[in-house]
Write a protein that holds these residues in place. Sequence first.
Motif, short mmCIF file in Angstrom:
data_model
loop_
_atom_site.label_atom_id
_atom_site.label_comp_id
_atom_site.label_asym_id
_atom_site.label_seq_id
_atom_site.Cartn_x
_atom_site.Cartn_y
_atom_site.Cartn_z
N ILE A 118 99.51 37.64 58.28
CA ILE A 118 98.39 38.71 58.12
C ILE A 118 98.38 38.90 56.31
O ILE A 118 99.41 39.15 56.24
N ILE A 119 97.41 39.01 55.91
CA ILE A 119 97.07 39.24 54.63
C ILE A 119 96.39 40.71 54.72
O ILE A 119 95.26 40.97 55.07
N GLU A 120 97.17 41.72 54.05
CA GLU A 120 96.76 43.17 54.47
C GLU A 120 95.79 43.35 53.17
O GLU A 120 95.95 42.91 52.20
N PRO A 121 94.82 44.37 53.64
CA PRO A 121 93.63 44.63 52.78
C PRO A 121 94.35 45.30 51.20
O PRO A 121 93.90 45.20 50.32
N ALA A 122 95.52 46.13 51.46
CA ALA A 122 96.07 46.73 50.28
C ALA A 122 96.46 45.76 49.12
O ALA A 122 96.16 45.91 48.15
N GLU A 123 96.93 44.61 49.78
CA GLU A 123 97.34 43.60 48.93
C GLU A 123 96.08 42.84 48.23
O GLU A 123 96.09 42.68 47.00
N ILE A 124 95.28 42.81 49.21
CA ILE A 124 93.84 42.06 48.35
C ILE A 124 93.21 42.94 47.25
O ILE A 124 92.84 42.41 46.35
N LYS A 125 93.06 44.34 47.82
CA LYS A 125 92.40 45.01 46.65
C LYS A 125 93.32 45.38 45.37
O LYS A 125 92.86 45.34 44.35
N ALA A 126 94.68 45.31 45.34
CA ALA A 126 95.65 45.47 44.21
C ALA A 126 95.56 44.16 43.45
O ALA A 126 95.63 44.29 42.39
N LYS A 127 95.25 42.72 44.14
CA LYS A 127 95.43 41.81 43.09
C LYS A 127 93.93 41.23 42.75
O LYS A 127 93.55 40.57 41.82
N THR A 128 92.99 41.59 43.41
CA THR A 128 91.73 41.26 43.03
C THR A 128 90.40 42.39 43.16
O THR A 128 89.46 41.90 42.14
N ASN A 129 90.88 43.56 43.46
CA ASN A 129 89.87 44.47 43.56
C ASN A 129 88.66 44.17 44.36
O ASN A 129 87.44 44.59 44.23
N LEU A 130 88.96 43.50 45.44
CA LEU A 130 87.77 43.04 46.36
C LEU A 130 88.06 43.53 47.85
O LEU A 130 89.14 43.66 48.26
N THR A 131 86.85 43.75 48.64
CA THR A 131 86.86 43.96 49.92
C THR A 131 85.73 43.09 50.61
O THR A 131 84.94 42.64 50.05
N ALA A 132 85.80 43.34 52.09
CA ALA A 132 84.88 42.91 52.78
C ALA A 132 84.58 41.50 52.68
O ALA A 132 83.43 40.74 52.27
N PRO A 133 85.55 40.68 53.48
CA PRO A 133 85.54 39.33 53.25
C PRO A 133 84.54 38.96 54.24
O PRO A 133 84.31 39.15 55.31
#
Length: 450
Positions: A118-133
């Motif tokens: 599972i890749i958590e949203p907090a990690e995605i936001k922190a590393k890329t500033n992206l949401t809503a895949p």
Amino acid sequence: MAHQCCGPGYVSPQAAMTAEREKLLYTIALYTGTGIQEPDYLATIDNDPASPTYSQVIDRLPMPYIGDELHHFGWNACSSCHEDASKSRRFLVIPGIRSSRIYIIDTADSKAPKIHKIIEPAEIKAKTNLTAPHTVHCLATSQIMVSMLGDAEGNAPGGFLLLDENFDIAGRWEQQPNAIEYNYDFWYQPRHNVMVSSEWAAPKTFYPGFDLNDVAAGNYGQHLHFWDWEQRKVIQSVDLGAEGLIPLEVRFHHNPDSTHGYVGAALSSNIWHWDRDNGDWQVSKVIDVPAVELAGWDFPVPSLITDLLISMDDRYLYFSNWLHGDIRQYDISNPTQPKLVGQVWCGGLLGKGGQIKGQKLSGGPQMLQLSLDGKRLYVTSSLFSTWDNQFYPDLNQTGSYMLQIDCDLDKGGLSINEDFYIDFGSEPKGAARAHEMRYPGGDCTSDIWI
């Protein structure tokens, strides 16, 4: 070296097709937005007519969280990796468009998939500033690319997330973070050094539901973008104008030598064709579906083209009209002059959808998937939770359907197969809504040949 999982490059569907590859079908099923406090899940469908459990859900893999809104998903490997015999189409990459969480699903046991990571949203936001895949495509580099529709706050334009072969975040793909106004779907073709992307809206706009005022305010997309694949930069953007509002799914021909492709503009209810001429990309409207006057509506009801696909031999184009309720089949032997050759009704607001096995078809035809030999078209009826609740509120009680449409490949024509029907309204934990579908062996909307 050719191998079964990733394919031998571009071949005819007859050469690539094996019955073994289509004995199962995966779909995501949703409780998000239904009022049932249960997690969304991956449903495994028995698709073997010789099986005693044919046309039944034989396994359900629930996610550990509630409210992800699983939406579109894809494979870790596809035909773009055909030169690497170590790669296999084993892992499904399933994002939650509302939670921004990404699940990696191991299908080693194809009838009972398991959560691998599972890749958590907090990690995605922190590393890329992206949401809503949204859209998931594998790349020939062993990376996986995911279109992201918003930034960390849910604003446009979003961008493109890269995962490495271990499903770790590798960063962002694009070199121009603000080159586009909105993001949605994409399809790449390295042989022509191009990627095409389309536009929906910012998550903050479409999450709550559809508001016509947002269209007037310019809060929905109307552009098609052509990217330099190697440089990762936009080289040409085409404004489709009022005749091309909300361009969603994009599809290239499967033949990697071809530069022909199509996009469906949902709200304008038309299909646009693209091709390259003297180095520039030319885009023109080739199909229009007229809006229909309907009692209780303040404006003519658009058909709302929400999904389209192209058969593996690049002969037929299929698309769904979610509000009107029909699926259409066009002969695109001449890519710039599509010819309507088949149509079937599966629910919809116009009241032409009829019944199957004594049950009314609730909702309208939405997501499509086609067998590799082009003979069987599968359809589900849920679009997006809040939009479902607006336009088809009965889905909360009835759930959605999955149907098989038989396709005449000689003269054209579509018909509902009465032997295949999955009623997601009768699921063990209550009425659910099915969305995108995938074959374990690859399918018409995931494989890209290079």
